[in-house]
Design a protein around this motif. Sequence first.
Motif, PDB file in Angstrom:
ATOM      1  N   LYS A   7       0.836  -1.204   0.000  1.00  0.00           N
ATOM      2  CA  LYS A   7       0.000   0.000   0.000  1.00  0.00           C
ATOM      3  C   LYS A   7       0.871   1.254   0.000  1.00  0.00           C
ATOM      4  O   LYS A   7       0.593   2.214  -0.727  1.00  0.00           O
ATOM      5  CB  LYS A   7      -0.920   0.021   1.215  1.00  0.00           C
ATOM      6  N   ASP A   8       1.906   1.255   0.837  1.00  0.00           N
ATOM      7  CA  ASP A   8       2.795   2.422   0.895  1.00  0.00           C
ATOM      8  C   ASP A   8       3.478   2.664  -0.446  1.00  0.00           C
ATOM      9  O   ASP A   8       3.580   3.803  -0.901  1.00  0.00           O
ATOM     10  CB  ASP A   8       3.858   2.243   1.987  1.00  0.00           C
ATOM     11  N   ALA A  14       1.608   6.756  -6.764  1.00  0.00           N
ATOM     12  CA  ALA A  14       0.519   7.660  -7.151  1.00  0.00           C
ATOM     13  C   ALA A  14       0.919   9.115  -6.902  1.00  0.00           C
ATOM     14  O   ALA A  14       0.663   9.990  -7.744  1.00  0.00           O
ATOM     15  CB  ALA A  14      -0.753   7.327  -6.383  1.00  0.00           C
ATOM     16  N   ASN A  15       1.543   9.387  -5.765  1.00  0.00           N
ATOM     17  CA  ASN A  15       1.987  10.757  -5.473  1.00  0.00           C
ATOM     18  C   ASN A  15       3.099  11.189  -6.420  1.00  0.00           C
ATOM     19  O   ASN A  15       3.160  12.358  -6.808  1.00  0.00           O
ATOM     20  CB  ASN A  15       2.441  10.888  -4.012  1.00  0.00           C
ATOM     21  N   GLN A  41       5.113  17.121  -3.945  1.00  0.00           N
ATOM     22  CA  GLN A  41       4.287  15.916  -3.953  1.00  0.00           C
ATOM     23  C   GLN A  41       5.088  14.725  -4.500  1.00  0.00           C
ATOM     24  O   GLN A  41       4.982  13.612  -3.995  1.00  0.00           O
ATOM     25  CB  GLN A  41       3.021  16.137  -4.788  1.00  0.00           C
ATOM     26  N   HIS A  42       5.895  14.970  -5.504  1.00  0.00           N
ATOM     27  CA  HIS A  42       6.729  13.909  -6.059  1.00  0.00           C
ATOM     28  C   HIS A  42       7.719  13.422  -5.001  1.00  0.00           C
ATOM     29  O   HIS A  42       7.920  12.211  -4.829  1.00  0.00           O
ATOM     30  CB  HIS A  42       7.463  14.396  -7.312  1.00  0.00           C
ATOM     31  N   GLN A  48       7.373   7.869   0.445  1.00  0.00           N
ATOM     32  CA  GLN A  48       6.397   6.818   0.731  1.00  0.00           C
ATOM     33  C   GLN A  48       6.822   5.491   0.103  1.00  0.00           C
ATOM     34  O   GLN A  48       6.741   4.439   0.736  1.00  0.00           O
ATOM     35  CB  GLN A  48       5.012   7.195   0.185  1.00  0.00           C
ATOM     36  N   GLU A  49       7.273   5.555  -1.132  1.00  0.00           N
ATOM     37  CA  GLU A  49       7.684   4.329  -1.808  1.00  0.00           C
ATOM     38  C   GLU A  49       8.899   3.712  -1.111  1.00  0.00           C
ATOM     39  O   GLU A  49       8.950   2.500  -0.890  1.00  0.00           O
ATOM     40  CB  GLU A  49       7.997   4.601  -3.283  1.00  0.00           C
ATOM     41  N   ALA A  50       9.850   4.548  -0.734  1.00  0.00           N
ATOM     42  CA  ALA A  50      11.030   4.047  -0.027  1.00  0.00           C
ATOM     43  C   ALA A  50      10.634   3.426   1.310  1.00  0.00           C
ATOM     44  O   ALA A  50      11.147   2.370   1.693  1.00  0.00           O
ATOM     45  CB  ALA A  50      12.038   5.179   0.186  1.00  0.00           C
ATOM     46  N   GLY A  51       9.706   4.067   2.012  1.00  0.00           N
ATOM     47  CA  GLY A  51       9.230   3.519   3.283  1.00  0.00           C
ATOM     48  C   GLY A  51       8.578   2.158   3.101  1.00  0.00           C
ATOM     49  O   GLY A  51       8.778   1.245   3.898  1.00  0.00           O
TER      50      GLY A  51
END
Length: 82
Positions: A7-8, A14-15, A41-42, A48-51
């Motif tokens: 999900k993260d 998406a962001n 936002q990017h 988020q993706e790294a997390g």
Amino acid sequence: MDSDSTKDKMKGQANQAAGTVREKVGDATGNEGMEQKGREQHAKGDAQEAGGKVKGAVKDAGDAVKDTADKVGDKIKDATGN
């Protein structure tokens, strides 16, 4: 794979995409504020993706440790006859 990490990563992607669109629209229209918000936002999406990737790696490592401990426990039981 862990659903939280997936999900993260998906939220991050998406962001990233939305941020890129905002940045390009801001650049095309000369709207520096929109362009900056797009970069922000990017960057949020990158984080988020790294997390999500870190969460997945930690879970995988924990699973590997558990599996190894279970195997060692089984070998000890076999060796001691318990």
